[in-house]
Design a protein around this motif. Structure first.
Motif, mmCIF file in Angstrom:
data_model
loop_
_atom_site.group_PDB
_atom_site.id
_atom_site.type_symbol
_atom_site.label_atom_id
_atom_site.label_comp_id
_atom_site.label_asym_id
_atom_site.label_seq_id
_atom_site.Cartn_x
_atom_site.Cartn_y
_atom_site.Cartn_z
ATOM 1 N N GLY A 80 0.923 -1.210 0.065
ATOM 2 C CA GLY A 80 -0.004 0.079 0.164
ATOM 3 C C GLY A 80 0.784 1.276 -0.194
ATOM 4 O O GLY A 80 1.960 1.161 -0.138
ATOM 5 N N GLU A 81 -0.037 2.369 0.047
ATOM 6 C CA GLU A 81 0.987 3.795 -0.040
ATOM 7 C C GLU A 81 1.773 3.861 1.469
ATOM 8 O O GLU A 81 1.114 3.551 2.638
ATOM 9 C CB GLU A 81 0.018 4.804 -0.038
ATOM 10 N N ARG A 82 2.987 4.596 1.270
ATOM 11 C CA ARG A 82 3.544 4.897 2.240
ATOM 12 C C ARG A 82 4.009 6.228 2.415
ATOM 13 O O ARG A 82 4.466 6.651 1.121
ATOM 14 C CB ARG A 82 4.639 3.798 2.577
ATOM 15 N N THR A 83 4.287 6.924 3.410
ATOM 16 C CA THR A 83 4.853 8.362 3.275
ATOM 17 C C THR A 83 5.854 8.406 4.327
ATOM 18 O O THR A 83 5.692 7.849 5.502
ATOM 19 C CB THR A 83 3.447 9.148 3.695
ATOM 20 N N VAL A 84 6.997 9.081 3.864
ATOM 21 C CA VAL A 84 8.168 9.311 4.762
ATOM 22 C C VAL A 84 8.361 10.654 4.879
ATOM 23 O O VAL A 84 8.124 11.502 3.945
ATOM 24 C CB VAL A 84 9.478 8.415 4.303
ATOM 25 N N ASP A 85 8.718 11.258 6.176
ATOM 26 C CA ASP A 85 9.145 12.722 6.210
ATOM 27 C C ASP A 85 10.647 12.849 6.063
ATOM 28 O O ASP A 85 11.599 12.481 7.059
ATOM 29 C CB ASP A 85 8.545 12.870 7.728
ATOM 30 N N LEU A 86 10.835 13.496 4.979
ATOM 31 C CA LEU A 86 12.349 13.511 4.766
ATOM 32 C C LEU A 86 13.091 14.468 5.665
ATOM 33 O O LEU A 86 14.162 14.671 5.531
ATOM 34 C CB LEU A 86 12.780 14.098 3.124
ATOM 35 N N SER A 87 12.061 15.545 6.426
ATOM 36 C CA SER A 87 12.845 16.223 7.532
ATOM 37 C C SER A 87 13.076 15.471 8.922
ATOM 38 O O SER A 87 13.791 16.199 9.704
ATOM 39 C CB SER A 87 11.955 17.412 7.732
ATOM 40 N N ARG A 88 12.649 14.313 8.891
ATOM 41 C CA ARG A 88 12.739 13.561 10.027
ATOM 42 C C ARG A 88 13.465 12.073 9.759
ATOM 43 O O ARG A 88 13.098 11.306 10.356
ATOM 44 C CB ARG A 88 11.384 13.319 10.871
ATOM 45 N N ILE A 89 14.531 12.233 8.918
ATOM 46 C CA ILE A 89 15.050 10.908 8.602
ATOM 47 C C ILE A 89 15.810 10.389 9.845
ATOM 48 O O ILE A 89 16.628 11.202 10.711
ATOM 49 C CB ILE A 89 15.994 11.308 7.686
ATOM 50 N N GLU A 90 15.624 9.010 10.132
ATOM 51 C CA GLU A 90 16.488 8.407 11.144
ATOM 52 C C GLU A 90 17.652 7.732 10.612
ATOM 53 O O GLU A 90 18.704 7.629 11.375
ATOM 54 C CB GLU A 90 15.548 7.593 12.041
ATOM 55 N N ARG A 91 17.338 6.974 9.275
ATOM 56 C CA ARG A 91 18.510 5.829 8.886
ATOM 57 C C ARG A 91 18.354 5.891 7.609
ATOM 58 O O ARG A 91 17.167 5.821 6.938
ATOM 59 C CB ARG A 91 18.235 4.534 9.655
ATOM 60 N N VAL A 92 19.271 5.700 6.758
ATOM 61 C CA VAL A 92 19.655 5.435 5.416
ATOM 62 C C VAL A 92 20.488 4.382 5.223
ATOM 63 O O VAL A 92 21.438 4.458 5.780
ATOM 64 C CB VAL A 92 19.822 6.751 4.922
ATOM 65 N N ARG A 93 20.036 3.447 4.452
ATOM 66 C CA ARG A 93 20.817 2.167 4.059
ATOM 67 C C ARG A 93 20.833 1.892 2.819
ATOM 68 O O ARG A 93 19.859 2.176 2.148
ATOM 69 C CB ARG A 93 20.426 0.914 4.873
ATOM 70 N N LEU A 94 21.805 1.355 2.100
ATOM 71 C CA LEU A 94 21.827 1.099 0.526
ATOM 72 C C LEU A 94 21.611 -0.706 0.464
ATOM 73 O O LEU A 94 22.310 -1.483 1.334
ATOM 74 C CB LEU A 94 23.063 1.204 0.002
ATOM 75 N N LEU A 95 20.383 -0.998 -0.090
ATOM 76 C CA LEU A 95 20.110 -2.370 -0.212
ATOM 77 C C LEU A 95 20.611 -2.624 -1.902
ATOM 78 O O LEU A 95 20.292 -1.944 -2.831
ATOM 79 C CB LEU A 95 18.817 -2.465 -0.012
ATOM 80 N N THR A 96 21.322 -3.685 -1.841
ATOM 81 C CA THR A 96 21.847 -4.370 -3.395
ATOM 82 C C THR A 96 20.953 -5.628 -3.619
ATOM 83 O O THR A 96 21.457 -6.507 -2.821
ATOM 84 C CB THR A 96 23.271 -4.207 -3.480
ATOM 85 N N HIS A 97 20.189 -5.766 -4.650
ATOM 86 C CA HIS A 97 19.774 -6.913 -5.126
ATOM 87 C C HIS A 97 20.486 -7.530 -6.309
ATOM 88 O O HIS A 97 20.955 -6.737 -7.095
ATOM 89 C CB HIS A 97 18.327 -6.747 -5.364
ATOM 90 N N PHE A 98 20.358 -8.774 -6.525
ATOM 91 C CA PHE A 98 21.092 -9.455 -7.554
ATOM 92 C C PHE A 98 20.407 -10.376 -8.668
ATOM 93 O O PHE A 98 19.054 -10.709 -8.045
ATOM 94 C CB PHE A 98 22.415 -10.169 -7.317
#
Length: 203
Positions: free
Chosen positions: A94-112
């Protein structure tokens, strides 16, 4: 009337993240059930309900399907919408909304895929517990601008060096290559160990 509208607005803001998290938990539980299904079949086979071969079939079909589903649950499906600091996108849950002014974590995921790296996803989690995997160049640019606008003093989000390198925010020669190799090894070894464990228990 005005007060009721304000209450409705804030009630919607607080209900939506909770509802999205519930949907995500249900889908994650379903994906986990697919991954665990070979071991459930082995337990059933031990009491004579199923032949042990069912577990092997599930390990080669349901298990990988569950793992693939887990990697796709948070990923955005274009187009995404922006409203101020908020980014909204459709996902499998479903729809999701993230607040870019309240970011807590950023990770890079790589798929193969069989041909190599198939996709890199920047998984963003905000202070409300919402997660969204960003895949498009427009989303990445919006995330970079949001990170650059954060005050230098005060708490900062936890962002992996691989994520920052992918965004071009840090100079880290070889960091993406190391990240790719580590993730590839973990993926291959994890899948091999998973199937091997089922085969060993089934024979």
């Amino acid at each position: 009337m005005l007060k009721s509208r304000v209450r409705a607005k804030y009630a919607h803001q607080f209900r939506s993240p909770a509802a999205a998290r519930r949907r995500a938990r249900r889908w994650t539980a379903f994906a986990g059930a697919l991954v665990a299904s070979p071991y459930v079949a082995l337990a059933a086979a031990a009491v004579g309900l199923f032949p042990a071969g069912v577990a092997i079939v599930l390990a080669l079909t349901a298990g990988p399907a569950g793992l693939l589903l887990v990697t796709e649950l948070n990923t955005e499906l274009p187009p995404q919408r922006r409203s101020g600091n908020r980014m909204t996108a459709r996902t499998l849950t479903g729809e999701r909304t993230v607040d870019l002014s309240r970011i807590e974590r950023v990770r890079l995921l790589t798929h193969f895929s069989t041909g190599g790296v198939s996709e890199r996803v920047l998984l963003v989690r905000d202070a409300y517990g919402m997660s969204l995997g960003l895949t498009t160049p427009a989303s990445h640019r919006a995330l970079r601008r949001a990170l650059e606008r954060l005050p230098r003093h005060g708490p900062r989000p936890r962002a992996s060096s691989a994520a920052l390198a992918h965004l071009g925010m840090v100079s880290a020669p070889g960091r993406l290559a190391v990240h790719t190799v580590v993730v590839w090894l973990a993926t291959v070894l994890g899948l091999c160990g998973y199937v091997t464990a089922v085969l060993a228990l089934a024979t």
